[in-house]
Motif scaffolding. Structure first.
Motif, PDB file in Angstrom:
ATOM      1  N   TRP A   1      36.344  21.239  41.257  1.00 25.42           N
ATOM      2  CA  TRP A   1      37.009  22.062  40.247  1.00 25.42           C
ATOM      3  C   TRP A   1      38.295  22.623  40.825  1.00 25.42           C
ATOM      4  CZ3 TRP A   1      34.594  23.280  35.429  1.00 25.42           C
ATOM      5  CH2 TRP A   1      33.278  22.844  35.304  1.00 25.42           C
ATOM      6  N   THR A   2      39.252  22.917  39.934  1.00 26.34           N
ATOM      7  CA  THR A   2      40.478  23.594  40.329  1.00 26.34           C
ATOM      8  C   THR A   2      40.585  24.899  39.558  1.00 26.34           C
ATOM      9  OG1 THR A   2      41.666  21.563  40.887  1.00 26.34           O
ATOM     10  CG2 THR A   2      42.999  23.498  40.395  1.00 26.34           C
ATOM     11  N   LEU A   3      40.817  25.996  40.292  1.00 27.70           N
ATOM     12  CA  LEU A   3      40.894  27.332  39.700  1.00 27.70           C
ATOM     13  C   LEU A   3      42.322  27.850  39.735  1.00 27.70           C
ATOM     14  CD1 LEU A   3      37.848  27.037  40.261  1.00 27.70           C
ATOM     15  CD2 LEU A   3      37.812  29.470  40.873  1.00 27.70           C
ATOM     16  N   ASN A   4      42.758  28.476  38.631  1.00 28.76           N
ATOM     17  CA  ASN A   4      44.058  29.130  38.553  1.00 28.76           C
ATOM     18  C   ASN A   4      43.915  30.427  37.761  1.00 28.76           C
ATOM     19  OD1 ASN A   4      46.506  27.395  39.592  1.00 28.76           O
ATOM     20  ND2 ASN A   4      45.109  25.935  38.600  1.00 28.76           N
ATOM     21  N   GLY A   5      44.468  31.505  38.303  1.00 31.49           N
ATOM     22  CA  GLY A   5      44.410  32.780  37.602  1.00 31.49           C
ATOM     23  C   GLY A   5      44.640  33.950  38.528  1.00 31.49           C
ATOM     24  N   GLN A   6      44.442  35.141  37.986  1.00 34.68           N
ATOM     25  CA  GLN A   6      44.663  36.375  38.726  1.00 34.68           C
ATOM     26  C   GLN A   6      43.510  37.343  38.492  1.00 34.68           C
ATOM     27  OE1 GLN A   6      48.108  38.604  37.505  1.00 34.68           O
ATOM     28  NE2 GLN A   6      47.722  40.312  38.911  1.00 34.68           N
ATOM     29  N   LYS A   7      43.053  37.959  39.566  1.00 34.21           N
ATOM     30  CA  LYS A   7      42.052  39.015  39.509  1.00 34.21           C
ATOM     31  C   LYS A   7      42.678  40.314  40.026  1.00 34.21           C
ATOM     32  CE  LYS A   7      38.782  36.260  38.073  1.00 34.21           C
ATOM     33  NZ  LYS A   7      38.102  36.425  36.768  1.00 34.21           N
ATOM     34  N   VAL A   8      42.084  41.446  39.659  1.00 30.31           N
ATOM     35  CA  VAL A   8      42.667  42.724  40.066  1.00 30.31           C
ATOM     36  C   VAL A   8      41.552  43.748  40.289  1.00 30.31           C
ATOM     37  CG1 VAL A   8      42.968  43.740  37.760  1.00 30.31           C
ATOM     38  CG2 VAL A   8      44.624  44.261  39.577  1.00 30.31           C
ATOM     39  N   TRP A   9      41.882  44.809  41.040  1.00 30.79           N
ATOM     40  CA  TRP A   9      40.928  45.871  41.389  1.00 30.79           C
ATOM     41  C   TRP A   9      39.745  45.317  42.182  1.00 30.79           C
ATOM     42  CZ3 TRP A   9      43.856  49.698  41.026  1.00 30.79           C
ATOM     43  CH2 TRP A   9      44.680  49.921  39.918  1.00 30.79           C
ATOM     44  N   THR A  10      40.022  44.340  43.031  1.00 34.77           N
ATOM     45  CA  THR A  10      38.957  43.723  43.825  1.00 34.77           C
ATOM     46  C   THR A  10      38.747  44.506  45.111  1.00 34.77           C
ATOM     47  OG1 THR A  10      39.607  41.560  42.939  1.00 34.77           O
ATOM     48  CG2 THR A  10      38.148  41.586  44.853  1.00 34.77           C
ATOM     49  N   SER A  11      37.635  45.222  45.184  1.00 35.05           N
ATOM     50  CA  SER A  11      37.319  46.023  46.364  1.00 35.05           C
ATOM     51  C   SER A  11      37.032  45.111  47.556  1.00 35.05           C
ATOM     52  CB  SER A  11      36.105  46.915  46.109  1.00 35.05           C
ATOM     53  OG  SER A  11      36.320  47.789  45.028  1.00 35.05           O
ATOM     54  N   GLY A  12      37.671  45.410  48.684  1.00 33.76           N
ATOM     55  CA  GLY A  12      37.359  44.723  49.922  1.00 33.76           C
ATOM     56  C   GLY A  12      37.803  43.282  50.017  1.00 33.76           C
ATOM     57  N   ALA A  13      38.634  42.809  49.083  1.00 30.98           N
ATOM     58  CA  ALA A  13      39.053  41.403  49.137  1.00 30.98           C
ATOM     59  C   ALA A  13      39.808  41.086  50.416  1.00 30.98           C
ATOM     60  CB  ALA A  13      39.930  41.074  47.930  1.00 30.98           C
ATOM     61  N   HIS A  14      40.502  42.088  50.969  1.00 31.92           N
ATOM     62  CA  HIS A  14      41.333  41.854  52.147  1.00 31.92           C
ATOM     63  C   HIS A  14      40.521  41.578  53.405  1.00 31.92           C
ATOM     64  CE1 HIS A  14      40.434  46.086  51.706  1.00 31.92           C
ATOM     65  NE2 HIS A  14      40.798  46.354  52.934  1.00 31.92           N
TER      66      HIS A  14
END
Length: 401
Positions: free
Chosen positions: A162-175
């Motif tokens: 699969w190929t994913l494209n998009g944007q997520k926000v307010w993601t805790s701890g993603a860094h």
């Protein structure tokens, strides 16, 4: 041979005595912090301490108490896990906050919906904190209306990827996360039937994490951009088009974790410690303080009773139910009551830094309490859940203009 609860708790206390964080003071006194805040971000030191503690707990048999023995778990009933959590609150252990999403949401969702390959690759690592997970749900145009996500997942013509494209926000701890559970749109079909969930490798090409700087100066939340991210099909959670079921289950796990905080799972609600702190400040005979303390005490006590009922339902059904929304609402109410207590106890010392410990340190907490009405799902969403799915009240009739 399965130990008795008493034998298990004795062993747990011996273990906790070896890993308790002496920098935070003795077990009875509670930690003396330089700041109290709900959205303060996790420093590298706090993350390292949480990971080190979780690994020690796992290796000692306390990191995955209900997990299968062949996956590194202890294979014990949920009652043992609750007993260990109670024992943990007796010791000044490092905060597990940096791992709350990973342990409380990502791991149980992966265990419930993950493919055999995904479980083998990540599940034990999540429980031992060798792998850290985050939640890739909210988007700029899909917050409370999560079913409106626009991130797309497109299958390859040859199949298998699969190929994913998009944007997520307010993601805790993603860094600092290694994987994330993403909700995506996979068709233009009917609402709630056009979504699919995936496990995303956060180090994969095309994944970009941008910190969101908060007014406190911390950056606990992030934007995550997915640009032509390729995933194998075994990263899919559940069936194609059934991502809404995965999302709901993950949100129930989230509310299960939050519910524990409302009933004393958070060190903020150590009532003996709060009482000792109030007495040290000479405010224990003030009528307004007594009334505010009683409000916090009764709220936490009520939340514990609700928590026991929710745990009984979890034991019977295997997954958290809609009553977990009560835990989120209880947490919001108890945090607000605690903020009011702190304000009454401290007065001007809440906003004027005199250098005295545990006075001005509470200011950021009081300011951050309103944010919990949004975190983990807005209070309004949870009230609707309780009304419709617990009380069985009729749904609101849409207003037509």
């Amino acid at each position: 041979m399965t130990p008795t609860i008493d034998e298990f708790v004795d062993g747990a206390r011996r273990f906790l005595g070896t890993v308790a964080d002496g920098r935070n003071g003795s077990a009875g006194a509670g930690p003396v912090k330089s700041r109290y805040a709900l959205f303060s971000g996790s420093t590298d030191e706090e993350l390292s301490a949480a990971v080190e503690y979780q690994r020690a707990a796992f290796d000692a048999g306390f990191g995955w108490i209900t997990g299968a023995a062949d996956r590194g778990g202890a294979g014990l009933p949920a009652a043992y896990e609750r007993a260990f959590s109670a024992a943990e609150r007796e010791f000044p252990i490092p905060s597990k906050g940096p791992l709350s999403v990973s342990l409380g949401m990502v791991a149980p969702t992966l265990a419930q919906f993950g493919s055999p390959e995904a479980e083998r690759k990540w599940l034990t690592g999540l429980r031992r904190a060798d792998v850290i997970g985050c939640q890739l749900f909210s988007e700029p145009a899909a917050g409370s209306d999560l079913a409106a996500v626009r991130t797309k997942a497109v299958p390859h013509a040859a199949g298998g990827e699969w190929t994913l494209n998009g944007q997520k926000v307010w993601t805790s701890g993603a860094h600092y996360s290694d994987i994330g559970i993403a909700l995506t749109r996979t068709s233009d079909g009917p609402r709630h039937k056009n979504l699919t969930a995936f496990v995303v490798d956060m180090r994969a090409p095309g994944v970009e994490v941008r910190p969101l700087r908060q007014i406190t100066g911390a950056a606990d939340f992030n934007e995550v951009f997915l640009t032509d991210v390729t995933l194998p099909d075994w990263c899919r959670l559940g069936e194609i088009g059934e991502g809404w079921s995965v999302a709901i289950a993950m949100l129930m796990h989230e509310r299960n974790a939050i519910g524990g905080s409302s009933s004393g799972g958070s060190g903020l609600f150590r009532m003996d410690d709060l009482a000792a702190w109030i007495a040290d400040l000479g405010r224990h005979e003030n009528p307004a303080v007594i009334e505010a303390f009683a409000k916090v005490y009764s709220g936490v006590t009520s939340a514990k009773a609700m928590r026991r009922r929710a745990d009984a339902n979890l034991k019977a059904n295997g997954v958290p139910g809609p009553e977990m929304s009560l835990g989120k609402l209880a947490l919001t109410a108890n945090l607000q009551a605690l903020g009011e207590l702190v304000t009454v106890v401290l007065g001007p010392r809440l906003v004027a830094d005199t250098g005295a410990p545990r006075t001005y340190a509470w200011s950021e907490f009081v300011l951050s309490v309103p944010g919990m009405r949004i975190g983990g799902g807005t209070d309004e969403i949870h009230r609707n859940t309780v009304a419709e799915r617990v009380l069985r009240l009729p749904k609101d009739t849409p207003v037509r203009h």
